[in-house]
Write an enzyme that holds these catalytic residues in place. Structure first.
Site, PDB file in Angstrom:
ATOM      1  N   GLY A 133       3.554   3.374  -7.973  1.00 34.28           N
ATOM      2  CA  GLY A 133       3.266   2.878  -9.314  1.00 34.28           C
ATOM      3  C   GLY A 133       2.217   3.748  -9.970  1.00 34.28           C
ATOM      4  O   GLY A 133       1.960   4.870  -9.537  1.00 34.28           O
TER       5      GLY A 133
ATOM      6  N   ASP B 170     -14.745  -6.260 -13.285  1.00 36.48           N
ATOM      7  CA  ASP B 170     -14.548  -4.836 -13.598  1.00 36.48           C
ATOM      8  C   ASP B 170     -13.081  -4.612 -13.957  1.00 36.48           C
ATOM      9  O   ASP B 170     -12.333  -3.973 -13.212  1.00 36.48           O
ATOM     10  CB  ASP B 170     -14.950  -3.955 -12.418  1.00 36.48           C
ATOM     11  CG  ASP B 170     -14.917  -2.465 -12.779  1.00 36.48           C
ATOM     12  OD1 ASP B 170     -14.785  -2.152 -13.987  1.00 36.48           O
ATOM     13  OD2 ASP B 170     -15.002  -1.625 -11.874  1.00 36.48           O
TER      14      ASP B 170
ATOM     15  N   TRP C 164       2.130  -0.528   0.657  1.00 39.28           N
ATOM     16  CA  TRP C 164       1.939   0.578  -0.277  1.00 39.28           C
ATOM     17  C   TRP C 164       3.046   0.515  -1.323  1.00 39.28           C
ATOM     18  O   TRP C 164       4.223   0.448  -0.994  1.00 39.28           O
ATOM     19  CB  TRP C 164       1.994   1.928   0.434  1.00 39.28           C
ATOM     20  CG  TRP C 164       1.878   3.070  -0.526  1.00 39.28           C
ATOM     21  CD1 TRP C 164       2.900   3.696  -1.197  1.00 39.28           C
ATOM     22  CD2 TRP C 164       0.669   3.670  -0.989  1.00 39.28           C
ATOM     23  NE1 TRP C 164       2.400   4.661  -2.035  1.00 39.28           N
ATOM     24  CE2 TRP C 164       1.031   4.671  -1.927  1.00 39.28           C
ATOM     25  CE3 TRP C 164      -0.672   3.477  -0.702  1.00 39.28           C
ATOM     26  CZ2 TRP C 164       0.105   5.469  -2.578  1.00 39.28           C
ATOM     27  CZ3 TRP C 164      -1.612   4.272  -1.349  1.00 39.28           C
ATOM     28  CH2 TRP C 164      -1.216   5.249  -2.265  1.00 39.28           C
TER      29      TRP C 164
ATOM     30  N   PHE D  88      -1.641   0.908   2.896  1.00 42.47           N
ATOM     31  CA  PHE D  88      -2.973   1.086   2.322  1.00 42.47           C
ATOM     32  C   PHE D  88      -3.955   0.348   3.218  1.00 42.47           C
ATOM     33  O   PHE D  88      -3.841  -0.863   3.418  1.00 42.47           O
ATOM     34  CB  PHE D  88      -3.023   0.523   0.895  1.00 42.47           C
ATOM     35  CG  PHE D  88      -4.391   0.620   0.265  1.00 42.47           C
ATOM     36  CD1 PHE D  88      -4.869   1.834  -0.210  1.00 42.47           C
ATOM     37  CD2 PHE D  88      -5.211  -0.494   0.174  1.00 42.47           C
ATOM     38  CE1 PHE D  88      -6.127   1.933  -0.780  1.00 42.47           C
ATOM     39  CE2 PHE D  88      -6.476  -0.415  -0.393  1.00 42.47           C
ATOM     40  CZ  PHE D  88      -6.931   0.801  -0.875  1.00 42.47           C
TER      41      PHE D  88
END
Length: 256
Positions: free
Chosen positions: A73, A159, A70, A32
């Protein structure tokens, strides 16, 4: 970014609001990638709060690329939020001295209620400010801002939406997307968690899993910050011309 990898690697956008995230894939290897993510990422990785940071590289144009492990999930669903695993990870984040120290070194200063209210008043346009429910909410924020002082500021994610929680196939939980992190009252995260995901009769039980008592002062602080965040959401959706979403948040404001 392609020249960081050989020709055999495929790099594709990973989606997300910023357009700065990518997936690099070669055979069964996946990484990622993110452009210009915060230096905060290294500490989050070391603390086990985000997937492991593999490397960081600076490009010739000054951009910094990070590569993370990575993991297969899924995002949490709303009903997953009422779990001990979520409560414990949020508590770990709020208690982390390493995270707090790193944000301070990056120049972040604690967010106080009067500062947040000033930002909000500057952010809201006149049309939004003139909505009766918004006027009532702003009066509440103004009236109570001196009553919600809380000395112990912590690192808040700001958030904690269920979409930002990643549960891996081996049951490891992570909280991702830290671009909005602040040093602030933990009630910012706790209010969003409880108001959005739990019926009020379950709040005390969830807070017991988190590890503190649900006092009247905490209830007031959570309500104050949830109202402030809701006002910000109303303006954000209006700016994006998402008027249905804006109405949804305006209606939600009445329920607070």
């Amino acid at each position: 970014m392609e020249h960081l990898f050989g020709q055999e690697w495929e790099i594709v956008p990973a989606g997300g609001a910023t357009g700065e995230a990518f997936i690099a894939q070669h055979e069964d290897q996946r990484l990622f990638l993110k452009r210009n993510s915060s230096p905060f990422l290294a500490v989050l990785s070391a603390e086990g709060i985000v997937p492991k940071l593999i490397w960081t590289k600076r490009l010739e144009n000054g951009d910094v690329i990070t590569a993370q492990q990575w993991l297969e999930g899924r995002e949490l669903k709303p009903h997953d939020m009422n779990t001990k695993q979520v409560a414990k990870l949020l508590k770990k984040i709020h208690k982390s001295k390493a995270l707090l120290g790193m944000l301070k070194r990056m120049g972040k200063t604690p967010l106080e209620p009067n500062h947040l209210l000033a930002i909000l008043l500057n952010q809201l346009d006149e049309e939004v400010k003139n909505l009766p429910t918004v006027q009532e909410a702003l009066l509440f924020l103004q009236k109570e801002k001196e009553n919600i002082f809380y000395e112990e500021k912590v690192v808040c994610h700001c958030d904690v939406n269920h979409n930002n929680w990643l549960l891996t196939e081996n049951n490891q939980l992570y909280l991702i997307d830290w671009d909005g992190a602040m040093i602030a009252d933990p009630a910012i995260d706790l209010g969003m968690m409880l108001y959005w995901y739990l019926p009020q009769d379950k709040w005390s039980e969830w807070m017991a899993m988190y590890g503190i008592e649900l006092t009247n002062h905490l209830l007031l602080r959570m309500r104050w910050y949830t109202i402030a965040q809701t006002l910000s959401s109303i303006q954000w959706h209006k700016d994006k011309e998402r008027f249905e979403e804006m109405k949804k948040w305006t209606d939600y404001l009445i329920s607070l």
